[in-house]
Scaffold this active site. Structure first.
Site, PDB file in Angstrom:
ATOM      1  N   THR A  82       7.371  40.471  59.335  1.00  0.00           N
ATOM      2  CA  THR A  82       6.682  41.735  59.367  1.00  0.00           C
ATOM      3  C   THR A  82       7.499  42.866  59.992  1.00  0.00           C
ATOM      4  OG1 THR A  82       4.738  40.407  59.582  1.00  0.00           O
ATOM      5  CG2 THR A  82       4.559  42.652  60.372  1.00  0.00           C
ATOM      6  N   ARG A  94      -3.571  35.352  50.157  1.00  0.00           N
ATOM      7  CA  ARG A  94      -3.618  35.209  51.614  1.00  0.00           C
ATOM      8  C   ARG A  94      -3.549  36.590  52.269  1.00  0.00           C
ATOM      9  NH1 ARG A  94       0.456  36.153  55.998  1.00  0.00           N
ATOM     10  NH2 ARG A  94      -0.055  34.724  57.698  1.00  0.00           N
ATOM     11  N   VAL A  95      -4.486  36.848  53.166  1.00  0.00           N
ATOM     12  CA  VAL A  95      -4.514  38.121  53.886  1.00  0.00           C
ATOM     13  C   VAL A  95      -3.855  37.913  55.250  1.00  0.00           C
ATOM     14  CG1 VAL A  95      -5.959  39.960  54.818  1.00  0.00           C
ATOM     15  CG2 VAL A  95      -6.651  38.765  52.720  1.00  0.00           C
ATOM     16  N   ASP A 149      -2.432  39.077  59.166  1.00  0.00           N
ATOM     17  CA  ASP A 149      -2.910  39.878  60.306  1.00  0.00           C
ATOM     18  C   ASP A 149      -2.430  41.315  60.197  1.00  0.00           C
ATOM     19  OD1 ASP A 149      -0.227  38.899  60.786  1.00  0.00           O
ATOM     20  OD2 ASP A 149      -0.426  39.656  62.829  1.00  0.00           O
ATOM     21  N   THR A 163       3.616  40.965  65.159  1.00  0.00           N
ATOM     22  CA  THR A 163       4.390  40.197  64.195  1.00  0.00           C
ATOM     23  C   THR A 163       4.393  38.733  64.613  1.00  0.00           C
ATOM     24  OG1 THR A 163       6.684  39.663  63.598  1.00  0.00           O
ATOM     25  CG2 THR A 163       6.389  41.104  65.475  1.00  0.00           C
ATOM     26  N   GLY A 164       4.408  37.844  63.640  1.00  0.00           N
ATOM     27  CA  GLY A 164       4.427  36.418  63.969  1.00  0.00           C
ATOM     28  C   GLY A 164       3.591  35.631  62.982  1.00  0.00           C
ATOM     29  N   GLY A 185       0.649  34.951  61.417  1.00  0.00           N
ATOM     30  CA  GLY A 185      -0.514  35.819  61.366  1.00  0.00           C
ATOM     31  C   GLY A 185      -1.844  35.150  61.634  1.00  0.00           C
TER      32      GLY A 185
END
Lengths: 307, 307
Positions: free
Chosen positions: B169, B197-198, B200, B220-221, B223
């Site tokens: 991200t 897929r949604v 974060d 970021t990471g 999600g």
């Protein structure tokens, strides 16, 4: 003192039609709430967990034509029915959320399948639908959902339903015998919404939240405002860090929604069995069950729900 | 003392490849961060608002092939590129969020168009794409995004890029001269994710939040963990109700992510110009600009960013 397993359900905050304008609404809504409470009661009384109870209750509410979820959900701007749902487990923060499902009458079942699958917590659109089909979630001809939607109809025989309030979101929160909390929410979204619109109901933190340490919440209302205030997580945070009680936290977040120009309500429950059911609309069909006691249901604004 | 307009950018928390494994990554990432900071600087130095600055910065990061957003985003389980983005204005809690866009190289521009449109705050899937096209957002042949994705390629000439870290991200947070905050995030999501897929990043409250009274955050990471903790709203709530400072609030929420088994980081900024850039991964490409001073950029883990 043992805290009884507890279940709250709602059928959306909004301008409940009075008995003159729509004589059928009250009866349909009452039956829907009663069926949902009974489904949840069976789970909780049998020692089942809160997550299973809220999913079972919401499945019933999705079947009730009085509410804007599952069968009876409103059409979007293109005349299609697109459905959203989410659920969350308070003990392990497990989540399942779906948005924009077509041809699935029980979006909450798809959300539960996603939670169990565990790879992702939210799917939207065609991908969500494909997942639901692969997971074996029951499908339905999308046209049947479109035909079941309130509002203008092709057939004159449907004139009566045209008058009905499109209702709102449905939801349930539960506390099980082990002290675990869960929340579930399902909606058809706003009437004439743009295709692909994601509701607060599908968004963990906005319309749905559960944490055993604080509360379980299912919200209803003009979803955009509940997303912009992170409503459900806001209630949680006010309890966790802001020293508010459940009712105070819900009312504070509703005032934030109101400050932006929005309306709605929520049901909320904590692990001590405290409940809150505030709304800033004319009414909100709602029900409460303490396992071992009779269910209490209120539909019209003038009814009070002794909690 | 006047607080200078400030901009933070990130290119994703993860296992930054060292110079031996991927000699090109560092240069590409540094160039991308520098271009993003310059784009944001132009807005802020000209008296522009924080919302415009973060959108401009993220558009540049979407163009950088080193990062998993826009051009360079990873492919999903079916080999397609589906992009998410969201942004939020701290002063009026206005939001725009999109998920699952195909054939749009600048999803943050679509999110901004949705914010300006004002009818909804989030769209996903085909509906989001249709909105973006109607709003006049520049389109791109979806195959070009697929070809630009890192990972296994048909062509041997692409062997080098196959080694590159798929990145993560991108995001930006800004404080403008008027004291307003804004946050923006954009991503290609997790590699081989299920279609639909949604992330974060697309979820206000999870990967993105801005409130002038507290802070602006872009996370970021992994999600799923950031959704299950309502990460970004959690940072806000800890500052608002929990008496934490910015750094402490970010680190507390990262510890919640870690407790569930997740990793990542965030950039955060408050209206006094305090910044926090914590991560619990090996590294996070990141940059800071105080308008009127030189930009500071760090890419490799051993670099420190004097803030």
């Amino acid at each position: 003192m043992t805290i009884p397993a507890t279940l709250l359900v709602h059928g959306g905050a909004g301008p409940i039609p009075d008995a003159t304008a729509n004589p059928r609404f009250g009866g349909l809504a009452r039956d829907g709430l009663a069926a949902a409470i009974e489904a949840g009661r069976r789970v909780l009384a049998g020692g089942g967990d809160a997550l299973t109870a809220v999913a079972a209750a919401v499945e019933c509410l999705e079947d009730c034509p009085a509410f804007n979820a599952g069968r009876g959900a409103v059409r979007n701007a293109e005349g299609d029915v697109e459905l959203d749902a989410a659920l969350m487990e308070g003990s392990r923060a497990r989540v399942g959320a779906v948005s924009g499902l077509r041809g699935i009458a029980h979006p909450i079942a798809a959300a539960r399948a996603l939670l169990d699958d565990g790879r992702h917590v939210m799917l939207a659109g065609a991908g969500a639908e494909a997942f639901a089909r692969r997971a074996g979630i029951e499908t339905i001809d999308p046209q049947l959902l479109i035909d079941a939607a309130p509002g203008e109809r092709a057939s004159a025989a449907d004139a009566e339903s045209a008058a009905r309030w499109p209702g709102d979101t449905v939801g349930a929160v539960a506390l099980d015998a082990s002290g675990a909390l869960a929340a579930a929410t399902s909606t058809g979204g706003t009437i004439h919404k743009l295709p692909g619109r994601v509701s607060d109901s599908a968004l963990v933190g906005s319309g749905t939240w559960a944490c055993d340490a604080t509360c379980a919440i299912s919200a209803t209302g003009q979803g955009e405002y509940f997303i912009r205030t992170a409503f459900a997580h806001g209630v949680h945070a006010l309890i966790q860090h802001g020293r508010r009680d459940l009712e105070g936290a819900c009312r504070h977040m509703l005032s934030e929604v109101e400050a932006l120009g929005g309306h709605g309500g929520c049901i909320a429950l904590d692990r001590l069995g405290h409940v809150a059911l505030p709304f800033n609309t004319a009414g909100m069909p709602r029900g409460l069950l303490r396992v071992g006691e009779p269910a209490r249901i209120a539909v019209h604004p003038e009814e009070t729900l002794r909690v």
